[in-house]
Design an enzyme around this catalytic site. Sequence first.
Site, short mmCIF file in Angstrom:
data_model
loop_
_atom_site.label_atom_id
_atom_site.label_comp_id
_atom_site.label_asym_id
_atom_site.label_seq_id
_atom_site.Cartn_x
_atom_site.Cartn_y
_atom_site.Cartn_z
N HIS A 75 0.82 -1.21 0.00
CA HIS A 75 0.00 0.00 0.00
C HIS A 75 0.86 1.26 0.00
O HIS A 75 1.95 1.30 0.56
CB HIS A 75 -1.00 0.00 1.16
CG HIS A 75 -0.42 0.02 2.53
ND1 HIS A 75 -0.09 1.19 3.19
CD2 HIS A 75 -0.14 -0.98 3.40
CE1 HIS A 75 0.36 0.90 4.40
NE2 HIS A 75 0.35 -0.41 4.55
N ASP A 77 -0.20 4.45 1.09
CA ASP A 77 -0.44 5.46 2.13
C ASP A 77 0.33 5.14 3.40
O ASP A 77 0.74 3.99 3.64
CB ASP A 77 -1.93 5.58 2.44
CG ASP A 77 -2.53 4.29 3.02
OD1 ASP A 77 -2.18 3.19 2.53
OD2 ASP A 77 -3.35 4.39 3.94
N ASP A 135 6.16 1.23 6.51
CA ASP A 135 4.82 0.68 6.37
C ASP A 135 4.03 1.60 5.45
O ASP A 135 3.43 2.57 5.89
CB ASP A 135 4.16 0.61 7.75
CG ASP A 135 2.76 0.04 7.74
OD1 ASP A 135 2.36 -0.54 6.72
OD2 ASP A 135 2.05 0.21 8.75
N GLU A 169 -5.00 1.96 2.70
CA GLU A 169 -5.01 0.74 3.49
C GLU A 169 -5.08 1.07 4.98
O GLU A 169 -5.75 0.38 5.75
CB GLU A 169 -3.75 -0.10 3.19
CG GLU A 169 -3.75 -1.49 3.82
CD GLU A 169 -3.16 -1.55 5.22
OE1 GLU A 169 -3.25 -2.62 5.86
OE2 GLU A 169 -2.60 -0.52 5.69
N GLU A 170 -4.39 2.13 5.38
CA GLU A 170 -4.31 2.46 6.80
C GLU A 170 -5.64 2.91 7.39
O GLU A 170 -5.81 2.93 8.61
CB GLU A 170 -3.25 3.55 7.03
CG GLU A 170 -1.82 3.13 6.70
CD GLU A 170 -1.26 2.11 7.68
OE1 GLU A 170 -1.99 1.69 8.61
OE2 GLU A 170 -0.09 1.73 7.51
N ASP A 192 3.53 -6.48 3.68
CA ASP A 192 3.06 -5.44 4.59
C ASP A 192 3.26 -5.83 6.04
O ASP A 192 2.60 -5.31 6.94
CB ASP A 192 1.57 -5.17 4.30
CG ASP A 192 1.04 -3.94 5.02
OD1 ASP A 192 1.85 -3.08 5.40
OD2 ASP A 192 -0.19 -3.84 5.20
N HIS A 373 3.92 3.24 12.52
CA HIS A 373 2.93 4.27 12.86
C HIS A 373 3.44 5.32 13.84
O HIS A 373 2.64 6.01 14.47
CB HIS A 373 1.64 3.65 13.43
CG HIS A 373 0.88 2.82 12.46
ND1 HIS A 373 -0.44 2.47 12.64
CD2 HIS A 373 1.25 2.26 11.28
CE1 HIS A 373 -0.85 1.73 11.62
NE2 HIS A 373 0.18 1.58 10.78
#
Length: 396
Positions: A75, A77, A135, A169-170, A192, A373
Amino acid sequence: MKTVTERFLTYVKHHTTSDEASDTFPSTKRQLAFAAFLAKECEAIGLQSVSVDGYVTALLPGNTANAPTIGFISHMDTSPDASGENVLSNIVENYDGKAIPLNGTVLSPKEFPSLKEYIGQTLITSDGTTLLGADDKAGIAEILTAAEYLLAHPEIPHGAIRIAFTPDEEIGKGVDFFDVDKFHADFAYTLDGGRIGELEYENFNAARAIIRIKGKNVHPGSAKNVMKNAALIGTEIASLLPERETPAKTEGYEGFFHLCSFEGDVTSATLNYIIRDFNADSFAHRKELLRLIVERKNAQYNNCIELDLHDEYYNMLSQIEPHMEIVSLAKQAMLDCGITPIIQPIRGGTDGAQLSFMGLPCPNLGTGGHAYHGPYEHITAEGMDAAVNVTLEIIR
């Protein structure tokens, strides 16, 4: 050929944070800008049928008959949990195992013991003011590096390879408009995951709950039996959920209630929860518990509370079990690369979970990253190289 690290360091400079409050697809224009950039790179290395429609998709044609078509997906984002703008990567060559000072914080092996595994390697972090973006820009870099290697080595026999990079995705919307039939893969893997060797085909069942409370504000000196303090009602609701069933106090197969945000005052308040559990029955019980708590408080406070509770995704295990040969394939590829497979549940979700329910079985592989994150996110150049090798070995 570019190295995977060169690609990664370029990709993290692109600001691609998704926005849960947006009603567009993708949720941010900056993801579209990155998608256009990646499409040009796909074309530059020689991939075919490159398309951008919110998703980036591309084809590496096979050169041998009777081989399955494999998809690889990551992904674009980054998480809204921390800033992804103006990412400045920090490269620590020949890492010595000690704490790394960052702006405003410290990345320490006391908090992140896995750092000790990377002594002597090239460690990559952010400067501490943003997340890094491993990520999942590490996954994108690894997929494209593997694809470029295959294009440069046509002597390696392989079937058709389908590549997809997804937005949002997030925020749980990564494959809302993904056309599985058009993608036309027999099975796929998302890149991922975390540490190298991770092989995951179980994930949380997931729901989101938004609790909106409408209070009544009057002068506190004459508030008896009149005032309804929305913020205080919110704390009462939070206190009725199991104290030990939060992310900070659970692990493995244990589920949780996670209060993501709490905003409000006397007049109004909003609590934003995510609910997670691996077991379908326990998942249903958690949702019902929250409904009962809100029902009880509505009876106490004259129906001033609104609950918006909806499912987001489900445990892919039921969809993968009929196709365990693709798990065995990835496991053997890791062993052939000298990597010990780490088979564990994902305490989260991936696009692969939803894709599996859409008819495309899609386990998840580690990219080499840690502490996603937030400002402690880190990865090694050697880990990304290993992920490329695993990808190539799966294809072989």
